[in-house]
Design an enzyme around this catalytic site. Structure first.
Site, PDB file in Angstrom:
ATOM      1  N   SER A   1      -9.163 -38.892  -5.412  1.00  0.00           N
ATOM      2  CA  SER A   1      -8.923 -38.798  -3.937  1.00  0.00           C
ATOM      3  C   SER A   1      -8.929 -37.409  -3.289  1.00  0.00           C
ATOM      4  O   SER A   1      -9.908 -36.777  -3.513  1.00  0.00           O
ATOM      5  CB  SER A   1      -7.798 -39.658  -3.450  1.00  0.00           C
ATOM      6  OG  SER A   1      -7.932 -40.996  -3.441  1.00  0.00           O
TER       7      SER A   1
ATOM      8  N   ASP B   1     -14.545 -49.595  -2.417  1.00  0.00           N
ATOM      9  CA  ASP B   1     -13.390 -48.718  -1.826  1.00  0.00           C
ATOM     10  C   ASP B   1     -13.564 -48.733  -0.204  1.00  0.00           C
ATOM     11  O   ASP B   1     -14.284 -48.250   0.389  1.00  0.00           O
ATOM     12  CB  ASP B   1     -13.713 -47.036  -2.248  1.00  0.00           C
ATOM     13  CG  ASP B   1     -12.493 -46.230  -2.041  1.00  0.00           C
ATOM     14  OD1 ASP B   1     -11.685 -46.528  -1.257  1.00  0.00           O
ATOM     15  OD2 ASP B   1     -12.561 -45.237  -2.675  1.00  0.00           O
TER      16      ASP B   1
ATOM     17  N   HIS C   1     -10.107 -48.625  -3.946  1.00  0.00           N
ATOM     18  CA  HIS C   1      -9.785 -47.105  -4.078  1.00  0.00           C
ATOM     19  C   HIS C   1      -8.917 -46.604  -5.505  1.00  0.00           C
ATOM     20  O   HIS C   1      -8.977 -45.776  -6.213  1.00  0.00           O
ATOM     21  CB  HIS C   1      -9.090 -46.641  -2.932  1.00  0.00           C
ATOM     22  CG  HIS C   1      -8.801 -45.058  -2.938  1.00  0.00           C
ATOM     23  ND1 HIS C   1     -10.044 -44.185  -2.954  1.00  0.00           N
ATOM     24  CD2 HIS C   1      -7.864 -44.128  -2.921  1.00  0.00           C
ATOM     25  CE1 HIS C   1      -9.492 -42.920  -2.936  1.00  0.00           C
ATOM     26  NE2 HIS C   1      -8.454 -42.765  -3.076  1.00  0.00           N
TER      27      HIS C   1
END
Length: 752
Positions: free
Chosen positions: A622, A697, A729
């Protein structure tokens, strides 16, 4: 974006994250408590290294001995917990010198539940972990039947169970009334209520795609939002969010589970684009009418920290502008929805980020605690309901992470606070009249602690780098400590544990300490050279380095160290638990100050004779994926290999709520967006880069990595890419093992 964090930290270090990033991102490296329970055994292995599956299941299999589900009784100086078999609830009392006594067996509970629900087949395999005490003799817990979920109370004296409420299976966002009698829940995007008499009332009947009622996924769970409905103190009114996202762009997520792929659309408001419009509505159950709070214009604003007045006559709401630099705490009439007054305002040249609802003092309708970092650190402020600040209850540079409650006389408040530059967590007591603050726990480390109702005892559980777990009772009067558990090292005789060491560096600003952690290879020999794996996150509301067991290191880090890597992690400016100024330095330029700080750690690594500077790798997910990719383009001479999971590539593709807080809009900050974008830097890519993304995601949409790959193709740059077709995600479940094996193989291929 705190939804990123859950991938790689244990939940024990996260108090209440400010949004779903943390909650989502935390689950990949850390195993939740229930998993620790299910796998909380010690296998009779010989001394060895971790297997790849133990990068995921290790935290459960090798968890230190602890107490499970401990709860203070309401009026007694006694607490309960589950025994090691989870078949018995035991009580430990000051009267018995805290020795364990069986209180309830699972068989007793099973018999009582069967009698209360003879037509349901509910099998209790262990004492429910979610139990709570509604009185010193009444235990409350939930149970799942064939078609309904139940809340059940069990009387320890009569050994009888009573069903206090039930809701149909499959509903979501269940919100129980303060007396347990009325229940609100969602069916799809609409609210239904079951009242105390068992009657169903449909509160909303919206059928338009994009109208969502009562959901905790409002404002994408930023601003501390974790619920979408609130019962009034008398349980006669229900306050709820009504979210209109019909004007928000639909974003397509391809679905691969049919012969011809389909598309699932989600609403995704990108930075600078149209955002959702939210209102707060009251449903009066007596009058069967809806009242909308008059929160005013513009429609694109954030409604946060909603709190009922204890009298039920008013509702307090934090109204935050879309620019997120101006907050008003407003009062509204709960009978008419009319605006009453603004109690106070909070402004900033960077951002204001409300995270916690108001906490009214017990038995006091006119005073409440408000949390803010406006003076440097998130601390407590005591206000009157006329908006007057009574006093600041902050202490030094301590950051309040969890307000745990009040003493029986409502003269003191208790909270857990981050201390020692964020490395430690301790329990503090503050006197409401004077502000005098006392630190109640002293041993270095991360403490989870609570105070008995009399205020005479503290139940304290803590660990530190070299201490797996200690559970003790502390007498508040003389500070005497009575040990309950002192856990042995769970790896001794089973697992080869690498050496872990804390480091501290000074940021390029010349004054700010930075916490770091280094994990050495097994059988470390300083005359040899070792490849390096840097693991980083770097973004807000995350902290990787804390003085708890193993220093917060993840099991994948341990696995890589066991396989010959020096593993290094540093918490840069912008990360959590260090105060306002530590975070605000990133404003309008995400990734810049963060990389400057990481370079300090990299310089240190390069100075070490045992570091193979030609074989260094970097890994992050991320925000960490953004940082890893940034290094491979902006500082492309350092790392030979990198793995970037779910990486942000250009902040214009990220959501309004998080992105605009830190970067403002692309229209307001074009220079910042251009500077921090990696799309215009793909031609600088050097080394071996593996990008991993979840095809589903909804947080960092796949467009980030796809656009970057396209730019790499045009620039003639090779990049490796791997997609998890069914994951969002977070790469969850058994597939995490596949993920870690892929990352380990990638570094072994290029760095060894």
């Amino acid at each position: 974006m705190h939804k990123f964090l859950a991938l790689f930290f244990p939940a024990s270090i996260c108090p209440k994250w400010s949004s779903r990033t943390c909650r989502t991102f935390l689950s990949l490296l850390a195993v939740p408590l229930i998993l620790q329970v299910l796998f909380g055994f010690t296998c009779a292995y010989g001394q060895r290294n971790f297997t790849i599956d133990e990068t995921v299941y290790g935290p459960g299999r090798f968890s230190p001995k602890t107490l499970i589900a401990q709860k203070w009784m309401h009026t007694e100086d006694a607490f309960t917990c589950l025994d090691s078999t989870y078949q018995n609830l035991v009580i430990r009392s000051a009267k018995d010198n805290w020795s364990p006594q069986n209180l309830i067996t699972v068989n007793q509970l099973q018999s009582a539940v069967t009698s209360a629900l003879p037509n349901e087949k509910i099998e209790l395999k262990y004492i429910p972990f979610d139990y709570s005490w509604t009185g010193d003799q009444v235990l409350s817990f939930s149970a799942q039947g064939a078609n309904n979920s139940y809340v059940i109370e069990y009387n320890t004296k009569s050994q009888k169970a009573t069903v206090t409420s039930s809701v149909p299976s499959g509903v979501s966002n269940t919100e129980y009334g303060n007396d347990g009698g009325s229940i609100a829940y969602l069916i799809g995007n609409n609210i239904e209520i079951i009242d105390a008499a068992g009657r169903k009332v449909q509160v909303t009947k919206d059928t338009v795609d994009g109208i969502v009622n009562g959901s905790d996924y409002t404002h994408r769970q930023e601003f501390g939002i974790n619920k979408g409905m609130w019962w009034s103190p008398d349980n006669k009114k229900l306050l709820y969010y009504r979210k209109d996202e019909t004007m928000v762009s639909k974003y397509p997520l391809p679905q691969w589970d049919s012969r011809v792929a389909t598309v699932k659309d989600i609403r995704y408001p990108m930075a600078g684009m149209k955002s959702e419009e939210v209102t707060l509505v009251i449903f009066d159950t007596d009058k069967n009418e809806h009242i909308t709070l008059q929160t005013g214009e513009p429609k694109e604003q954030y409604l946060t920290i909603a709190t009922w007045d204890p009298t039920g006559q008013s509702i307090y709401v934090g109204v935050l502008n879309r620019g997120q630099d101006h907050l008003k705490l407003n009062q509204y009439n709960a009978n008419t929805g009319a605006f009453v007054k603004t109690l106070f305002e909070e402004k900033s040249s960077t951002w204001v980020e409300p995270q916690h609802p108001l906490t009214f003092l017990p038995k006091n309708n006119t005073q409440f605690l408000y949390q803010t970092d406006k003076d440097g650190y998130n601390q407590l402020y005591l206000y009157n309901t006329d908006g007057t600040l009574v006093r600041h209850l902050g202490h030094q540079d301590i950051i309040v992470t969890d307000l745990t409650g009040f003493d029986a006389k409502s003269q003191k408040a208790y909270y857990v606070g981050a201390a020692k530059n964020g490395l430690e967590r301790h329990l503090f007591e503050v006197e409401l009249k004077s502000g005098k603050t006392t630190q109640l726990t002293t041993a270095n480390g991360v403490h989870q602690a609570s105070v008995s109702s009399s205020g005479s005892f503290i139940l304290d559980q803590y660990s530190n780098l070299n201490t797996p777990n200690v559970v003790q009772v502390i007498q508040t009067k003389d500070k005497k400590e009575l040990p309950i558990i002192k856990a042995d090292n769970p790896f001794v005789g089973k697992i080869n544990l690498p050496r872990i060491e804390f480091k501290e560096f000074i940021s390029p600003d010349g004054k700010t300490p930075l916490n770091a952690r280094i994990t050495y290879p097994l059988n470390f020999d300083k005359t040899k050279e070792y490849p390096v794996m840097i693991y980083l996150y770097g973004g807000s509301h995350a902290q990787l380095v804390t003085d708890r067991w193993l220093g917060g290191v993840g099991y994948f880090d341990l696995y890589m160290a066991q396989n010959g890597y020096v593993v290094f992690t540093l918490d840069n400016r912008g990360s959590d638990a260090r105060g306002r100024d530590f975070t605000r330095v990133t404003h309008r330029n995400l990734g810049e100050a963060e990389m400057e700080d990481q370079l300090k750690g990299i310089e240190y690594l390069k100075s070490l004779p045992y570091v193979d500077t030609e074989n260094m790798g970097i890994f992050g997910w991320s925000y960490g994926g953004y940082m890893a990719t940034s290094f491979m383009t902006k500082h492309n001479e350092i790392f030979k290999a990198a793995v970037a999971g779910g990486p942000v590539i250009d902040w214009k593709y990220y959501e309004v709520m998080y992105g605009e807080r830190y970067m403002d809009t692309p229209q307001e900050n074009p220079e910042g967006y251009a500077k921090t974008s990696l799309l215009n830097k793909a031609d600088r890519l050097k080394g071996n880069l593996l990008i991993i993304h979840g095809a589903q995601d909804p947080v960092v949409v796949q467009q980030h990595s796809m656009d970057f790959i396209e730019k790499c193709i045009k620039a003639g740059k090779q990049v490796d890419y791997f997609l998890y077709p069914s994951h969002e995600h977070n790469v969850g479940g058994k597939d995490r093992i596949h993920l870690y094996e892929k990352i380990a193989r990638y570094f072994d291929l290029h760095l060894k």
